[in-house]
Write an enzyme that holds these catalytic residues in place. Structure first.
Site, short mmCIF file in Angstrom:
data_model
loop_
_atom_site.label_atom_id
_atom_site.label_comp_id
_atom_site.label_asym_id
_atom_site.label_seq_id
_atom_site.Cartn_x
_atom_site.Cartn_y
_atom_site.Cartn_z
CE LYS A 208 -2.75 1.93 2.95
NZ LYS A 208 -4.57 2.45 3.98
CD GLU A 214 9.44 -5.80 7.46
OE1 GLU A 214 9.04 -4.78 6.84
OE2 GLU A 214 9.12 -6.44 8.39
N GLY A 269 -5.13 -1.85 5.10
CA GLY A 269 -4.13 -2.90 4.79
C GLY A 269 -4.92 -4.44 4.70
NE ARG A 270 -6.36 -3.29 10.96
CZ ARG A 270 -5.88 -2.61 10.85
NH1 ARG A 270 -4.85 -3.02 10.10
NH2 ARG A 270 -6.17 -2.07 11.04
CD GLU A 355 -2.04 -4.69 11.52
OE1 GLU A 355 -2.15 -4.27 9.87
OE2 GLU A 355 -0.68 -4.48 10.85
CG HIS A 386 -5.82 -36.40 16.36
ND1 HIS A 386 -5.24 -37.25 16.68
CD2 HIS A 386 -6.51 -35.66 15.09
CE1 HIS A 386 -6.57 -38.00 16.17
NE2 HIS A 386 -7.56 -36.82 15.52
CE LYS A 506 5.83 -1.07 9.97
NZ LYS A 506 4.35 -0.77 9.23
O1 F6P Z 1 3.89 -3.29 9.70
C1 F6P Z 1 1.98 -3.00 9.60
C2 F6P Z 1 0.96 -3.15 8.59
O2 F6P Z 1 0.87 -1.75 8.41
C3 F6P Z 1 -0.37 -3.21 7.63
O3 F6P Z 1 -0.97 -2.76 8.66
C4 F6P Z 1 0.07 -3.52 6.78
O4 F6P Z 1 -0.83 -4.45 5.94
C5 F6P Z 1 1.58 -3.75 6.22
O5 F6P Z 1 2.27 -3.18 7.82
C6 F6P Z 1 1.62 -4.01 5.05
O6 F6P Z 1 1.58 -2.60 4.49
P1 F6P Z 1 2.44 -2.13 2.96
O7 F6P Z 1 1.28 -2.70 2.20
O8 F6P Z 1 2.20 -0.49 3.50
O9 F6P Z 1 4.12 -2.42 2.46
#
Ligand code: F6P
Length: 547
Positions: A208, A214, A269-270, A355, A386, A506
Site C-alpha cells: 500500500k 521487508e 491493508g488488512r 491489528e 490431535h 519498525k
Molecule cells: O506494519 C503493519 C502494516 O502497516 C499493515 O497494516 C500492512 O498490512 C502491512 O504493514 C504492509 O503494509 P504495506 O502494504 O504498506 O507494505
C-alpha cells in the site's frame, strides 16, 4: 487517569450483573430446560447456517447484547462507514473497503469523487492483465509466456492474497505456479524462486505504502535475481508489476506506472484482499471467479447494512465476541476451519482481528476500562484435535471456538467428508456437554482414571456451516468477520482501522540495522540487555566469518 463511559452504559451494567447468573449455569441445563434451543439459537443468512446454541447465552443475554449494540450506536457508525465518513479518526480517513465490492452500476461520491467508477476502472485493468497472463499473451523478456507468479508483500499485502489463493485453489489455473514471499528472512525469497526460471516469472510487488522495508528488501532482491539471469534492465518492465497507492515510490523503484494497479488510502491493508492487492488471486482464479467473490462480499455487506440486528449475522457474531471477552472473561478465540483449503484463514484473521482491535485507547484517546480484542488463533480441523484440543476440552482456560465447515467437499473421496464433518459436530458437542463422573461410571470406566477422564463441558462454541466453498462464499465469510470486527470495535469505542502499535518496533529496527554491521562503532545506546544482545550477535557473526 481518565475513564471511558462505555462501561457505564445501562446495558453494560446489566450485562455485568447478568453474567454472574449465567456463569452459574451449565449448557447441559440450558439445553435440558429448552428442547427447542438448538432450533431457536441459529441464524440463516447469505448462505450461512450459524449455530450459536452452544454459546453460554440465554434469551436475556441476547436481549441485553442487542441493547448494548443500540446504546453503542453501532447502526449509526455502520451507516457513517458506508457513507464514506472519516470514521478512522486517528488517521482522519474514510473506511471504504465496502466500496471495493459495490456493483458497477452503483455510485458513491466521496470527497467529490465517484469511488465506484474508480474501483471498476482498476478492476477492468486487473482483468485485462490477468487474462493476458492466463492466456499466455503476456510475454516475458525472452518471449516466453509467464508460468510463475510471485507476490511480494507483507501483512495485508500478503495474508489476504495467500489465504485467498489457497482457499480458492480448486478454481485456479493449474498450469500457473503461485508463490508468496513476505518475510525479510532471505530464506523466504530464496526458497520461493529456487526452482523457477526467471524469464517465465512475474513478480507482483504489493505494498500500500511502497515504503515497507521487508517488501522493498525482497523486491530489490527479486530484481537483482532477475537481472543476474536476464542481463538486461529492460526486462524489469516485463517481469515486475506493482500494486500500491503510491505511484511516486513505484516509479522510483523502477516499475513503469503503466504496470501499476492502484488502490486508495480509504482501503486499510488488512481490508484490501479484494482491491488490486488481489491481483494474484485474480490471475489464479480468473476475473469471473473474482467477480463472484466480490458479489459474496457485497451480499454480506448488504445484509449487514439492512438486516434487523436480531437477525444480523455480523452483529450477532460481534456481540457474542464482546460477551465472551468482557463478561465471561475469555481472552482467546479459536478459529477452526474444517476445510484444508482454508488452512491460512486463521493467520489471515489474526491480522484482521488483532491489528484492528488490539487497542487500549478510545476514539478520543482515553484509556479503556474494559478488555478489548482477544487473541485469535487456530488450525484446520482435524489436525488441531490431535494437538491442542486437549487444553480446550480439559484445560483451566476456556477458549470459545468458531468451527467452520461445508456440507459438500470440493474433492469428494470415499467417506472422507462425512468423517471430517462428524468431527465438527462431535467436538462442539463434547465441548458443550462433556462427560460426568456418573456417566463414566455407568459406562464402566476404570475408577483409577475416573477423575482424569471427566469432561466438565460448558465450553462455548459456534458453528458456521455453508453448502460449499465457492469464491462467492469466501467473500461472504471474510465480510462476516470484517463486520464482526467492526461491531466489536464500535462497542469498545476503539479505532479498528489504525495500527500505531506496529510503528515503534519498525523505528527501533531502523536504528539497530547499522549497529549490526561489522564495522559499526561500539558505543551502543540502548538498555543494557539490548546492548548485550547486539554485542553478542556481532561477536557470533564475526566468529562465523573467521572459521
Ligand atoms: O506494519 C503493519 C502494516 O502497516 C499493515 O497494516 C500492512 O498490512 C502491512 O504493514 C504492509 O503494509 P504495506 O502494504 O504498506 O507494505
Amino acid at each position: 487517569m481518565t475513564t471511558d463511559s462505555r462501561a457505564e452504559l445501562p446495558s453494560w451494567t446489566s450485562l455485568a450483573s447478568h453474567s454472574t447468573d449465567v456463569q452459574s449455569l451449565h449448557l447441559r441445563e440450558l439445553f435440558d430446560q429448552d428442547a427447542g434451543r438448538g432450533e431457536r439459537f441459529h441464524l440463516e443468512a447469505v448462505g450461512f447456517y450459524f449455530d450459536y446454541a452452544k454459546q453460554l447465552v440465554t434469551d436475556e443475554t441476547l436481549r441485553l447484547l442487542l441493547e448494548l449494540a443500540r446504546e453503542s450506536h453501532v447502526a449509526e457508525r455502520r451507516d457513517a462507514m458506508f457513507a464514506g465518513e472519516h470514521i478512522n479518526v486517528s488517521e482522519d480517513r474514510a473506511v471504504l473497503h465496502v466500496a471495493l465490492r459495490l456493483p458497477r452500476e452503483e455510485t458513491l461520491v466521496v470527497d467529490g469523487v465517484d469511488v465506484v467508477a474508480e474501483v471498476h476502472r482498476v478492476l477492468d485493468q486487473m482483468a485485462r492483465f490477468a487474462n493476458s497472463v492466463r492466456s499466455g499473451e503476456w510475454r516475458g523478456h525472452t518471449g516466453k509466456p509467464i508460468k510463475n507468479v510471485v507476490n511480494i508483500g507483507i501483512g495485508g499485502s500478503d495474508l489476504g492474497p495467500v489465504m485467498a489463493y489457497e482457499a480458492l485453489r480448486h478454481y485456479s489455473q493449474r498450469d500457473l505456479t503461485f508463490r508468496f514471499v513476505s518475510n525479510v528472512d532471505a530464506t523466504d525469497f530464496v526458497e520461493a524462486v529456487r526452482d523457477l526460471e526467471a524469464d517465465e516469472t512475474l513478480f507482483i510487488i504489493s505494498s500500500k505504502t511502497f515504503g515497507t522495508l521487508e517488501t522493498l528488501t525482497n523486491a530489490n532482491s527479486a530484481r537483482a535475481w532477475l537481472l543476474e539471469r536476464l542481463h538486461d534492465n529492460t526486462a524489469v518492465a516485463k517481469h515486475f508489476v506493482a500494486v500500491s497507492t503510491n505511484a511516486a515510490k513505484v516509479a522510483a523503484f523502477g516499475i513503469d506506472v503503466a504496470n501499476m494497479f492502484e488502490f486508495w488510502d480509504w482501503v486499510g491493508g488488512r481490508y484490501s484482499m479484494e482491491s488490486a492487492i488481489g491481483l494474484s488471486t485474480m490471475i489464479a482464479i480468473g476475473p469471473q471467479h473474482f467477480e463472484e467473490m466480490l458479489s459474496g462480499f457485497h451480499a454480506l455487506d448488504e445484509h449487514f447494512r439492512t438486516a434487523p440486528f436480531e437477525s444480523n449475522l455480523p452483529v450477532l457474531h460481534g456481540l457474542l465476541a464482546v460477551w465472551n471477552r468482557d463478561f465471561l472473561g475469555f481472552s482467546t478465540v479459536g478459529v477452526m476451519p474444517y476445510d484444508q483449503y482454508l488452512h491460512r484463514l486463521p493467520a489471515y484473521l489474526q491480522q484482521l482481528t488483532m491489528e484492528s482491535n488490539g487497542k487500549h485507547v478510545t476514539f478520543s484517546g482515553e484509556r479503556v476500562t474494559y478488555e478489548t480484542g482477544p487473541v485469535y488463533w487456530g488450525e484446520p480441523g482435524t489436525n488441531g484435535q490431535h494437538s491442542f484440543y486437549q487444553l480446550i476440552h480439559q484445560g483451566t482456560t476456556k477458549v470459545p471456538v468458531d468451527f467452520i465447515g461445508f456440507a459438500r467437499s470440493l474433492n469428494p473421496l470415499a467417506q472422507h467428508h462425512d468423517i471430517l464433518m462428524s468431527n465438527i459436530f462431535a467436538q462442539a458437542e463434547a465441548l458443550a456437554f462433556g462427560k460426568t463422573e456418573a456417566e463414566l461410571r455407568a459406562e464402566g470406566a476404570d475408577e483409577r482414571a475416573l477423575k482424569h477422564r471427566v469432561m466438565e463441558g460448558n465450553r462455548p462454541s459456534s458453528v458456521v456451516l455453508a453448502e460449499e466453498l465457492t469464491p462467492r462464499l469466501l467473500g461472504s465469510l471474510i465480510a462476516l468477520y470484517e463486520h464482526s470486527v467492526f461491531v466489536q470495535g464500535t462497542i469498545w469505542k476503539i479505532d479498528s482501522f489504525d495500527q500505531w502499535g506496529v510503528e515503534l518496533g519498525k523505528q527501533l529496527s531502523v536504528t539497530i540495522i547499522p549497529e549490526l554491521a561489522n564495522d559499526a562503532p561500539g558505543d551502543l545506546r540502548h538498555d543494557s540487555s539490548t546492548n548485550a544482545l547486539i554485542a553478542r550477535y556481532r561477536a557470533l557473526k564475526e566468529n562465523g566469518q573467521g572459521s
